[in-house]
Design a protein around this motif. Structure first.
Motif, short mmCIF file in Angstrom:
data_model
loop_
_atom_site.label_atom_id
_atom_site.label_comp_id
_atom_site.label_asym_id
_atom_site.label_seq_id
_atom_site.Cartn_x
_atom_site.Cartn_y
_atom_site.Cartn_z
N VAL A 82 0.92 -1.24 -0.02
CA VAL A 82 0.11 -0.13 0.07
C VAL A 82 0.84 1.24 -0.08
CG1 VAL A 82 -2.28 -1.09 0.99
CG2 VAL A 82 -0.33 0.19 2.51
N ALA A 141 0.93 3.22 13.25
CA ALA A 141 1.77 4.06 14.05
C ALA A 141 1.97 3.38 15.41
CB ALA A 141 1.15 5.33 14.21
N GLU A 160 -6.00 -1.04 22.18
CA GLU A 160 -6.95 -0.67 21.03
C GLU A 160 -8.31 -1.00 21.59
OE1 GLU A 160 -6.59 -0.05 17.68
OE2 GLU A 160 -8.77 -0.18 17.81
N ARG A 177 -6.81 -5.14 -2.00
CA ARG A 177 -5.72 -4.25 -1.88
C ARG A 177 -4.61 -4.86 -0.80
NH1 ARG A 177 -4.12 1.08 -1.54
NH2 ARG A 177 -6.04 1.81 -0.58
P1 FAD Z 1 -5.07 4.31 12.08
O1 FAD Z 1 -4.60 3.57 11.36
O2 FAD Z 1 -6.54 5.26 12.03
O3 FAD Z 1 -5.06 3.58 13.58
C1 FAD Z 1 -5.69 4.07 14.77
C2 FAD Z 1 -5.82 3.06 15.83
O4 FAD Z 1 -6.10 3.80 16.99
C3 FAD Z 1 -6.96 2.70 15.26
O5 FAD Z 1 -7.10 1.09 15.33
C4 FAD Z 1 -8.33 3.08 16.40
O6 FAD Z 1 -9.42 1.98 16.49
C5 FAD Z 1 -7.50 3.05 17.47
N1 FAD Z 1 -7.91 4.07 18.63
C6 FAD Z 1 -8.31 5.56 18.45
N2 FAD Z 1 -8.95 6.04 19.42
C7 FAD Z 1 -8.61 5.37 20.49
C8 FAD Z 1 -8.70 5.16 21.98
N3 FAD Z 1 -9.10 6.10 22.71
N4 FAD Z 1 -8.29 3.98 22.59
C9 FAD Z 1 -7.79 2.88 22.24
N5 FAD Z 1 -7.61 2.69 20.68
C10 FAD Z 1 -7.94 4.01 19.84
N6 FAD Z 1 -2.26 4.99 3.27
C11 FAD Z 1 -1.35 4.54 2.45
O7 FAD Z 1 -0.14 4.77 2.70
N7 FAD Z 1 -1.51 3.87 1.21
C12 FAD Z 1 -2.79 3.64 1.00
O8 FAD Z 1 -3.28 3.05 -0.05
C13 FAD Z 1 -3.93 4.04 1.79
N8 FAD Z 1 -5.20 3.85 1.56
C14 FAD Z 1 -6.03 4.18 2.64
C15 FAD Z 1 -7.51 3.92 2.42
C16 FAD Z 1 -8.20 4.10 3.38
C17 FAD Z 1 -9.65 3.79 3.21
C18 FAD Z 1 -8.08 4.85 4.58
C19 FAD Z 1 -9.18 5.36 5.48
C20 FAD Z 1 -6.65 5.49 4.70
C21 FAD Z 1 -5.68 4.95 3.83
N9 FAD Z 1 -4.52 5.17 3.71
C22 FAD Z 1 -3.51 4.79 3.05
C23 FAD Z 1 -3.80 6.01 4.91
C24 FAD Z 1 -3.40 5.38 6.07
O9 FAD Z 1 -4.21 4.20 6.44
C25 FAD Z 1 -3.20 6.11 7.32
O10 FAD Z 1 -2.51 7.28 7.14
C26 FAD Z 1 -2.60 5.12 8.52
O11 FAD Z 1 -3.28 4.00 8.80
C27 FAD Z 1 -2.26 6.02 10.01
O12 FAD Z 1 -2.22 5.13 10.87
P2 FAD Z 1 -2.31 5.62 12.41
O13 FAD Z 1 -1.58 4.45 13.08
O14 FAD Z 1 -1.76 6.83 12.88
O15 FAD Z 1 -3.77 5.54 12.67
#
Ligand code: FAD
Ligand code: SF4
Length: 447
Positions: A82, A141, A160, A177
């Motif tokens: 991805v 992250a 989580e 994907r």
């Molecule tokens: P997230 O993946 O959002 O994870 C955050 C986690 O924290 C979630 O599991 C949530 O449930 C948990 N959480 C939130 N609040 C709390 C709480 N209070 N207590 C406990 N848990 C909590 N990026 C790419 O590089 N390539 C792609 O092709 C791509 N496609 C995408 C398609 C879609 C449909 C989407 C929505 C995004 C896409 N992205 C893509 C973007 C990418 O997925 C995000 O930038 C990335 O996942 C961010 O990671 P993160 O860990 O910061 O957040």
């Protein structure tokens, strides 16, 4: 890329790209010039030693290649699928100036798939420090911060809120994907480093703020899962979804298999998706697989679409109709959605992002028949936890403000990924989390 034929893949959620063969992988890696100052590595936010892993692939040493990648990246099968490599490592590859760059993403994916099939390798781990770190959110992250801290000898508890780890990797990006068993296998490898994963734990509710702040340090990786709507008349009608809800119901809760699983989603016969990013492409292609005729409405020109070019091409091949330079202005219907009224847009002077600012053309309204409308126009940081921490400085869009060391305004609280940047990419979230984990380590050692 080897894509499954369109007429077969649009009827299921099986992976579209079937990957490359060992012979192709060895031949492609063999083209690498083994640059002394490899630009590709500079383009990789997690700093994988790309030339060395390519050298091992070229020699057929796939396991050694996996060991090299895993030193810097615990989620290679995911990233290989991805990440926007065309803007990162591959975009920087010197060969791209005259011929095709090395397909680093495909090769990373190949190595990770080989590793999964022939036995996972785990990176080195230091002895325990006896200190405890809480990581909130098990998206890319949080998983990366947790893995990095566990490798440095910390006892990591990963909270989580959902019943499955992975964040957007699980509930956002569709299985065609990114197959979910692959996400699960890479998460399992993170857990094997000793990370203590607590599912169904909502920080701020079932885990109290006091409990969190009792840890020696906290990393917030709570992502950007709060969908934006357009504020249109008719947006409250049944049949209107945010892309987040629509995708989460299908990807994580198997709404496509209702009533086998008990989360229904309306299967539209005519679906309109508003937006032009990866999220919009994913929502459109999922709606298509559920049997709908799908139109994607984007307010700028087609060349401005922010989604990955390869995914746009696949969406078109699959039969999604693209209507660019248009914007929805009203959702039509009485008891449920019957159509979407749109207006044509013209491009005016460049805006702050360097793209032409779209403006509506008077008298240009037109209607698209629809029984489902999906808004995929962006999302902001999940507000629950950060709103319970009033000392946490936030930006205009609700994002947590961090310094160059990923420190927030609260002592011992760090943040990274979409919660700090706003919706971005998997690899940027991972890069930030990795740097934050090292900053936490430095802070705890200095103590
Ligand atoms: P997230 O993946 O959002 O994870 C955050 C986690 O924290 C979630 O599991 C949530 O449930 C948990 N959480 C939130 N609040 C709390 C709480 N209070 N207590 C406990 N848990 C909590 N990026 C790419 O590089 N390539 C792609 O092709 C791509 N496609 C995408 C398609 C879609 C449909 C989407 C929505 C995004 C896409 N992205 C893509 C973007 C990418 O997925 C995000 O930038 C990335 O996942 C961010 O990671 P993160 O860990 O910061 O957040
Ligand atoms: Fe190989 Fe391209 Fe990296 Fe040079 S820039 S080491 S050719 S992948």
């Amino acid at each position: 890329m080897h894509d499954r034929p369109v007429e077969r893949r649009i009827h299921d959620f099986g992976e579209v790209d079937t990957g490359i063969t060992p012979e192709e992988a060895m031949a492609e890696s063999g083209r690498c010039l083994q640059c002394k100052k490899p630009l590709c590595v500079k383009g990789c936010p997690v700093g994988i030693d790309i030339p060395t892993f390519l050298r091992e692939v070229a020699a057929g040493n796939f396991k050694k290649a996996a060991v090299i990648i895993k030193e810097q990246n615990m989620l290679p099968a995911i990233c290989g699928r991805v990440c926007p490599q065309e803007e990162q490592c591959e975009g920087e590859c010197i060969l791209g100036k005259k011929e095709e760059p090395i397909p680093i993403g495909e090769l990373e994916r190949f190595v990770a798939d080989q590793e999964r099939e022939h036995g996972m390798v785990l990176p080195r781990k230091k002895p325990t420090t006896g200190r405890r770190v809480a990581v909130v959110g098990a998206g890319p992250a949080g998983l990366t911060a947790a893995a990095e801290l566990a490798r440095m000898g910390y006892h990591v508890t990963l909270f989580e809120s959902l019943h499955a780890a992975g964040g957007v990797l699980m509930y956002g990006i569709p299985a065609f994907r990114l197959p979910k068993q692959i996400v699960k296998a890479e998460i399992d490898a993170v857990l094997l480093l000793g990370v203590d994963l607590k599912l169904n734990h909502l920080a701020g509710r079932s885990v109290t703020i006091k409990e969190l702040l009792d840890y020696d340090a906290v990393f917030l990786g709570t992502g950007a899962g709060l969908p934006y709507f357009m504020g249109l008349p008719g947006e409250n009608l049944p049949g209107v979804y945010s892309a987040n809800e629509f995708l989460a119901r299908v990807n994580l809760m198997h709404a496509d298999r209702f009533p086998v699983f008990d989360t229904p989603v309306k299967r539209g016969s005519r679906v309109v998706v508003a937006g032009g990013g990866n999220v919009a492409m994913d929502a459109a292609r999922v709606a298509l697989r559920l049997g709908g005729k799908v139109t994607l409405v984007y307010r700028r020109r087609e060349e401005d679409l922010p989604a990955r070019a390869a995914e746009v091409a696949r969406a078109k091949e699959e039969g999604i109709e693209f209507v660019s330079c248009a914007n929805p202005v009203r959702i039509l219907g009485d008891q449920a959605v019957t159509g979407v009224e749109c207006v044509k847009m013209e491009m005016c002077a460049l805006d702050s992002s360097g793209r032409p600012e779209p403006a509506p053309i008077e008298g240009s309204r037109f209607t698209i028949d629809a029984d489902i409308f999906i808004a995929a126009i962006g999302q902001g940081p999940n507000p629950l936890l950060i709103s319970l921490l009033p000392e946490l400085k936030r930006g205009k869009r609700g994002n947590v403000i961090v310094d160059e060391e990923f420190r927030t305004s609260m002592r011992k609280v760090y943040a990274g990924g979409d919660v700090a940047t706003g919706a971005a990419t998997v690899i940027l979230a991972m890069g930030a989390a990795k740097s934050a984990a090292h900053a936490i380590d430095r802070m705890l050692r200095e103590e």
